[in-house]
Structure formats: C-alpha cells, structure tokens
Enzyme design. Sequence first.
Site, mmCIF file in Angstrom:
data_model
loop_
_atom_site.group_PDB
_atom_site.id
_atom_site.type_symbol
_atom_site.label_atom_id
_atom_site.label_comp_id
_atom_site.label_asym_id
_atom_site.label_seq_id
_atom_site.Cartn_x
_atom_site.Cartn_y
_atom_site.Cartn_z
ATOM 1 N N SER A 94 0.840 -1.191 0.000
ATOM 2 C CA SER A 94 0.000 0.000 0.000
ATOM 3 C C SER A 94 0.876 1.240 0.000
ATOM 4 C CB SER A 94 -0.901 0.002 1.226
ATOM 5 O OG SER A 94 -0.106 0.257 2.372
ATOM 6 N N LYS A 95 0.210 2.379 0.014
ATOM 7 C CA LYS A 95 0.895 3.674 -0.016
ATOM 8 C C LYS A 95 1.931 3.795 1.090
ATOM 9 C CE LYS A 95 -0.610 7.991 -1.669
ATOM 10 N NZ LYS A 95 -1.395 8.267 -2.822
ATOM 11 N N ARG A 96 1.572 3.269 2.259
ATOM 12 C CA ARG A 96 2.495 3.476 3.377
ATOM 13 C C ARG A 96 3.805 2.691 3.198
ATOM 14 N NH1 ARG A 96 1.895 -0.974 7.152
ATOM 15 N NH2 ARG A 96 0.143 -2.060 6.214
#
Length: 482
Positions: free
Chosen positions: A247-249
């Site tokens: 994911s983005k993180r």
Amino acid sequence: MTSSVRVRYAPSPTGFPHVGNIRTAFFNWLFARHCGGKFIVRVEDTDVARTVQGALEGILEGLRWLGIDWDEGPEVGGDFGPYVQSKRLAIYHGMANDLVQNGNAYYCHCPSERLEAIRAAQTAAKQPPGYDRHCRDLGLGPEPGAVIRYKMPLSGRTAFNDLIRGEVSFDNAVLDDFVLLKSDGYPTYHLANVIDDHLMQISHVMRAEEWLSSTPKHLLLYNSFGYTPPTFAHLPIILGPDRAKLSKRHGAVSILEYRDKGYLPEAMANFLALLGWAYDDKTEIFSIKELIENFTIERVSQTAAIFNADKLDWMNGGYIRRLTSDDFLARALPFMKKGLPEEVARPLDNDYVKKVLPLVHERAKTLADVASMESTWFFFNDNIEYDAALLIDKKMDRRQTLDMLETACARLEVLEAFDAATLEALLRPLADEIGVKAGQLFGAIRTAVTGLTATPPLFQTMEVLGKTTCLDRIGKAIGKLR
Ligand code: GLU
C-alpha cells in the site's frame, strides 16, 4: 530473429500507474524483448463507472519514462497508440451473440432488485454469492436492460499449466454464470479480454496473481469459441516488508511520483525487475540490456515479492553515483531549480549551481536530494539558522571554541587564494598549532559556514561559498559565542 511470442499489457484506466501494475508491463516487455517477440498495450476501459479521466495518459507516461515501448497499435498522430477496447464494442457484441446462438450463453432479464435480494439471502445464509441461474433455460431474447451470461458447465474441472505456478485446477461447480455483456452495452473484462487476446494473437498472458481465479472462466470461454488458449503465467503478489498487502504506506505509489522525487528510470527498472524475478541469489544490479538478455519466465518466482523502499533508495543512490558528472549535472539541474525553497531568489545563477551540484553527487539518494534543506540550501541562503551549541565540540568549551574560530578567521582573512587545496594546507596544520584535533576545528568551521553538522566535503564547500561568505558566516558564529 522472428518469434511467435506476442504479449500484452492490458491496463484498466481506473487510477494512477501503481508500481505493481507497471511491474506487470515491464515483465511482459522484457519477455518480448528477450524473445524478439512483440509487446502491445491494450486499454481495458470497459468499466465506464470506474474509468478515471487522465489515468491512461499517466499510465502511458509511466511506460515511456521507463523506456517501455510498444510495437503496434492503431495510428495516433504518426505514432502507435494503444488498442482501446471501448472502440471495439461491435466485435464483442457479435461474439457474445454467437455464444447465445450456439447455446453457450443466454440472455438474463433479472432486474437488479432481484439480484440484490439473492445476494442478501446468500450473505445471510453464509453462502458464496452467485447468480441463481433463473434465466438460464428460459430461452429469452434481447430487451433493454438485459445482460448476456455465460452458461457455466455444472460439473467437471478446468485445469491448466501455469508457467509460474504449475498445475492449477478449479472445480466448475464453484464458478458462476458470469456476465459477458452488460446492460450498458459494454462487455465485461472476461469477454473482451478473451476475445482480444485471441484476435491479437497473444501467445503468453503474463499478469498479476489476482487474476488467477479468472483464468478458468477464460479457458472455458476459449473453449466455447473454439479458440486455442494462450499460455498463462501469473506473477507473484507484491507485499510490503511487513508482509501486508502493498500500500501507499510502503511507498507503493504512482510510478510518476518516483520520477518526480528524483529516482532514475534505470534504477526504478532494476528495482521493479527484482520484484518477483531473480537471476541468482546474489546479483542485484542489472542494466536494461542485461535484464533483456537474462529475463526468462523460469526465473520468475512463485513466492511473494517484497517491496522494500530502502532498497530502492540504496539502488537509486548507487545509480546516481555511477552517473558521469555531466550526466548527473544535466539530470539534477531541473530538480535544483524546482526544489529549492521559495526564499531562494530566482533565477538561480547557473554557473554557481553547476559548482554546487558536483559536491552532492556522492551523497544524493535521489535527484530531489540535491535541493533539500540539509544538502544544499545553505549555498543559496545567507540566513542559516542553527543553535550556537552545535559549534562547540563535546570535548571543548565555549571559550576554547571562540578562540579557535577567531584564530582561524584571522588566518583565513589574509588568504589570497580561496580554493580547497589552499584551505586544507592552511587549516590542517592550524589545528596542530592551536592544539586541537583537526576534526574539532573543521567541525566548528563546518557548522559556522553551513549551519549543519554533515555536509559535502568542507574545503570544497568553502571554495564554492567563497571567501566573503565564509568569513561573514564565521564572523556571525563568533558573535554567537561571545
Ligand atoms: N485489465 C486488467 C487489469 O487491469 C488486465 C488483467 C489481465 O492482464 O488479464 O489488470
């Protein structure tokens, strides 16, 4: 060399070009280039509600940035455009009708309320969702709002040999009478994908693992059409270092964001290649040419690939260090111009910038680093701010530091030349003379002229800053200590 290998990258323009998705494009491209085959891009824009304006442009821009080119497609402005499914609707309509004619598909008139009620009942009864086949044997014809569904075999298994995962087999009974043609006149992914892979003579379908469960549906469709299916290869899933879904993180953002942050396309390509492919268990640095030479599907792993943003930084830093100074300058210049804070007066002095940049070549992890506050801001901004305590070495006190800087300042003032070699020839022996360690003297001067404790090489930095600026800043430091 002619090759029968034809592969495709089939993005849906539903969002930004995610790194995982671009990895799929890159693996297909590498495979085509390795085999001397063809690589095409096909836009699967049949889900009108999910299509996002500008998404396609972003995807194509990402491909171009990485150097992924495609070999054919409809002409657009003297160039090949990608194939676009929404421009091919008549083909899918005709083929869906053929399936109805030969008894492999049927019209379904069930209104959405009915489908929702079935779904709710299935959820309540903890049953898997699926159409109850109400219209399957009613022999209905077309009417507004109707869809065409596939008549799934009620028994048997659908098996295939995946080039990466080996033998895969699904029980037909768990497969739904899925929709082929939607009520808005658009085909579903399954229908358009199968028809186009056939018409575009795709030899190998290499795609993300998430599509594995669609493959038995596709194989049944190939069979119903009387087509020979392509060979399938499902790429391993990409996870974050914590093994959670990427994911983005984890840094899994748009490929264009990496471009804008100053990652080099050749580093990004190298990094993407290792997300599921390996040459051996140790070699990590590959040029595009080497990747093409060595890319085979046998070397793609079945196990999840781990996306490690630190590794990307490390790799990018290495690629940056290996650039020639001229190349580094050319690539870093736009980042310098764009990245320095607003307080720095524009336009920047090009000649001055060209003196600063080589000093950060060794240390930059990304091209954007060349304009960060910690790396080069002090070259452009006279109001450097720092705490006076930073000037004082742990083993010295304020008074000693003050005396040391005053002596250094007096000696620097009378220097005629102010180049790195002269500065070093003056300051190294001076430390001895004063009776401090070279590091103690250099540390105080470094903080005085840059406001920082870690910087590019001190003497070169001072040379670029120039005598006036250095003396002025050391003078201010002395003021802070008085
Ligand atoms: N349109 C699908 C996607 O967005 C393509 C999947 C496939 O390659 O079959 O990934």
